[in-house]
Enzyme design. Structure first.
Site, short mmCIF file in Angstrom:
data_model
loop_
_atom_site.label_atom_id
_atom_site.label_comp_id
_atom_site.label_asym_id
_atom_site.label_seq_id
_atom_site.Cartn_x
_atom_site.Cartn_y
_atom_site.Cartn_z
N LYS A 88 40.67 38.44 41.16
CA LYS A 88 39.88 37.21 41.13
C LYS A 88 40.44 36.25 40.08
O LYS A 88 40.83 36.67 38.98
CB LYS A 88 38.42 37.55 40.82
CG LYS A 88 37.44 36.40 40.87
CD LYS A 88 36.02 36.91 40.62
CE LYS A 88 34.99 35.80 40.68
NZ LYS A 88 33.61 36.30 40.46
N SER A 99 30.73 34.64 44.02
CA SER A 99 31.89 33.87 43.63
C SER A 99 33.22 34.58 43.84
O SER A 99 34.29 33.98 43.68
CB SER A 99 31.77 33.47 42.15
OG SER A 99 31.69 34.62 41.33
N ILE A 136 27.51 38.26 38.79
CA ILE A 136 26.35 37.98 37.95
C ILE A 136 25.17 37.50 38.78
O ILE A 136 24.06 37.36 38.28
CB ILE A 136 26.70 36.94 36.85
CG1 ILE A 136 25.68 36.98 35.71
CG2 ILE A 136 26.82 35.52 37.44
CD1 ILE A 136 26.07 36.16 34.50
N GLY A 137 25.41 37.28 40.07
CA GLY A 137 24.35 36.87 40.98
C GLY A 137 24.73 37.17 42.42
O GLY A 137 24.68 36.31 43.28
N GLY A 138 25.15 38.42 42.65
CA GLY A 138 25.59 38.81 43.98
C GLY A 138 27.05 38.49 44.26
O GLY A 138 27.49 38.54 45.42
N SER A 139 27.82 38.18 43.22
CA SER A 139 29.14 37.60 43.41
C SER A 139 30.20 38.56 43.94
O SER A 139 31.25 38.12 44.40
CB SER A 139 29.64 36.99 42.09
OG SER A 139 28.79 35.94 41.69
#
Length: 481
Positions: free
Chosen positions: A87, A162, A183-186
């Site tokens: 990434k 992300s 950090i939020g489903g990334s």
């Protein structure tokens, strides 16, 4: 070895462990593997747009060196000679880390992120870096520097975010394995939408040194999980063991209860509901099962939003705008009217949202107390329990739909993000596995969640479900690409 022997196996479909064994035993050369992946990236990337910076020349040199070592009987790691990807948000020496921002173009890094170093120490060869939304701040992958990444199974659909570029990379077979962050489903959104395996590590289990942008608040740091995106569950386990601060202990899966969440209170497509129901029936044959909503599940979506908004987006705004004044409203309107803002509308609108959801000092104390109390309860509740739940209410939708559902002023995120927010808020490890297909042919995945320390049990159950369901199937050139 003759060329026809080298190409008798479709390297693009091999997972990293299989490829590592074939390279180590001389059935394939590392150079041939690198060249095969390079060709696949060159063929697919113009339409998918997942790779934003490559290091092909260096990778070929490293492959030649790996092959020389193998001929001399000197294999040096579990990923020796295996091509991987990364990434864009992880620092790699000699490569850019931009966060998708125009202003950071040319920000060359002097050293590797900790996870990158650990993988290189095991002999992995990095092919390149993959696309993200700006500052990894949206669950769709698009930015003003590199543009939008398209789902390789249907270019009109989102890859999520992300870690969307990384999941698309693995979906096309562009590397043996990769690393993302969540950090939020990334990791889990992209894994679900692209039909790959993804593992979000639990709080503080993997070093975030060299991950951009850094998190400055403890409540946010505990939500971040760095982990592998792969073609098999066994690969996810192996890569996690490499990058984790300590190896997970062995667990007896037969002593665990599998809790498949009841879905009647939450918006799911019929396909998603049917898939989760089938998982319940599958897991019932393996271990004890139950169906109940776990503690703090319904509160987690709002808690996630409040924690992401602790400073009203001040820190993220500073990263986004650099030396300029942070003016997300102006940037959003400019982009909507003319498309000429240097900041993507996804990021500027998200920054506006963080201002709206910024918790008061009193509320921050309440959140801190609630998190401390919840940690105690969940440590006991998840001691010998694995949660099975969906990732999202649908398969990969058209571009822009996830953004509109999660960043709406109507607070629809409260309906659509609780499945992924739970693992982030409570800092839990989560394994995502493709297990079926929607009516439109797109992958449907489920996620397995448990307490930190139970990673081995997650991987055990994951492998059993993987064997009985869809698993990884590469997006090939005959699909709508």
């Amino acid at each position: 070895m003759q060329k026809h022997e080298q190409t008798s196996v479709n390297i693009l479909d091999l997972d990293a462990m299989t490829l590592a064994e074939m390279i180590a035993t001389g059935k394939l050369t590392s150079r041939h593997a690198v060249e095969t992946y390079m060709h696949q990236i060159e063929e697919m990337n113009p339409t998918v747009n997942c790779v934003v910076e490559n290091r092909f020349i260096k990778a070929l040199r490293e492959a030649d060196e790996a092959d020389r070592c193998i001929r001399e009987g000197n294999v040096k790691g579990r990923l020796f000679g295996v091509p991987i990807s990364m990434k864009e948000s992880f620092h790699v020496k000699g490569m850019q880390t931009t966060g998708g921002l125009k202003r950071r173009k040319g920000f060359i890094q002097d050293e590797d992120a900790t996870v990158v170093k650990k993988l290189k120490d095991e002999g992995a060869i990095l092919l390149g870096k993959t696309n993200t939304p700006e500052l990894c701040f949206c669950q769709e992958t698009d930015n003003k520097l590199y543009g939008r990444t398209n789902n390789p199974r249907d270019l009109t659909r989102t890859v999520g975010g992300s870690s969307g570029g990384e999941a698309a990379m693995i979906a096309i077979g562009g590397a043996a394995a990769g690393i993302g962050s969540d950090i939020g489903g990334s990791i889990r959104f992209p894994s679900h939408f692209n039909g790959v395996i993804g593992f979000k590590s639990g709080k503080f289990q993997v070093s975030s040194t060299g991950s951009y942008p850094p998190e400055h608040f403890e409540l946010q740091k505990r939500m971040l999980g760095i982990g592998p995106i792969t073609k098999s569950v066994k690969d996810a386990q192996m890569l996690y063991e490499i990058i984790a601060e300590q190896s997970p202990s062995k667990k007896d899966l037969s002593r665990f209860t599998i809790n498949v969440l009841p879905l009647t209170e939450f918006p799911l497509s019929k396909t998603s509901s049917d898939v989760v129901d089938s998982i319940y029936k599958m897991s019932h044959e393996i271990v004890t099962t139950e169906r109940e909503i776990p503690p703090f599940f319904k509160q987690s979506a709002l808690l996630w939003q409040e924690i992401m908004s602790l400073d009203g987006g001040k820190g993220t705004g500073k990263e986004a705008f650099g030396t300029q004044a942070s003016r997300p409203y102006y940037a959003y309107i400019t982009e909507k009217l003319s498309g000429k803002s240097d900041i993507h509308r996804y990021l500027s609108w998200a920054l506006i949202g963080t201002r709206l959801f910024k918790p008061s000092k009193k509320r921050v104390l309440e959140i801190e107390n609630l998190i401390a109390h919840g940690d105690e309860i969940l440590t006991d509740y998840l001691n010998k329990r694995i949660l099975v739940l969906p990732v999202y209410h649908t398969s990969a939708p058209k571009h822009g739909v996830v953004y509109s559902e999660l960043f709406s002023i109507r607070k629809t995120f409260l309906k659509y993000i609780p499945y992924v927010a739970y693992a982030n808020v409570w800092g839990l490890p989560a394994l995502t596995i493709p297990v079926g297909k929607a009516d439109n042919g797109m992958p449907i995945s489920i996620q397995l969640i448990s307490a930190n320390g139970n990673e081995d049990a997650l991987f055990q159950l994951g492998q059993k479900l993987e064997e009985q369901s869809l698993g990884y199937i590469r997006a090939n050139t005959e699909s709508p690409i």
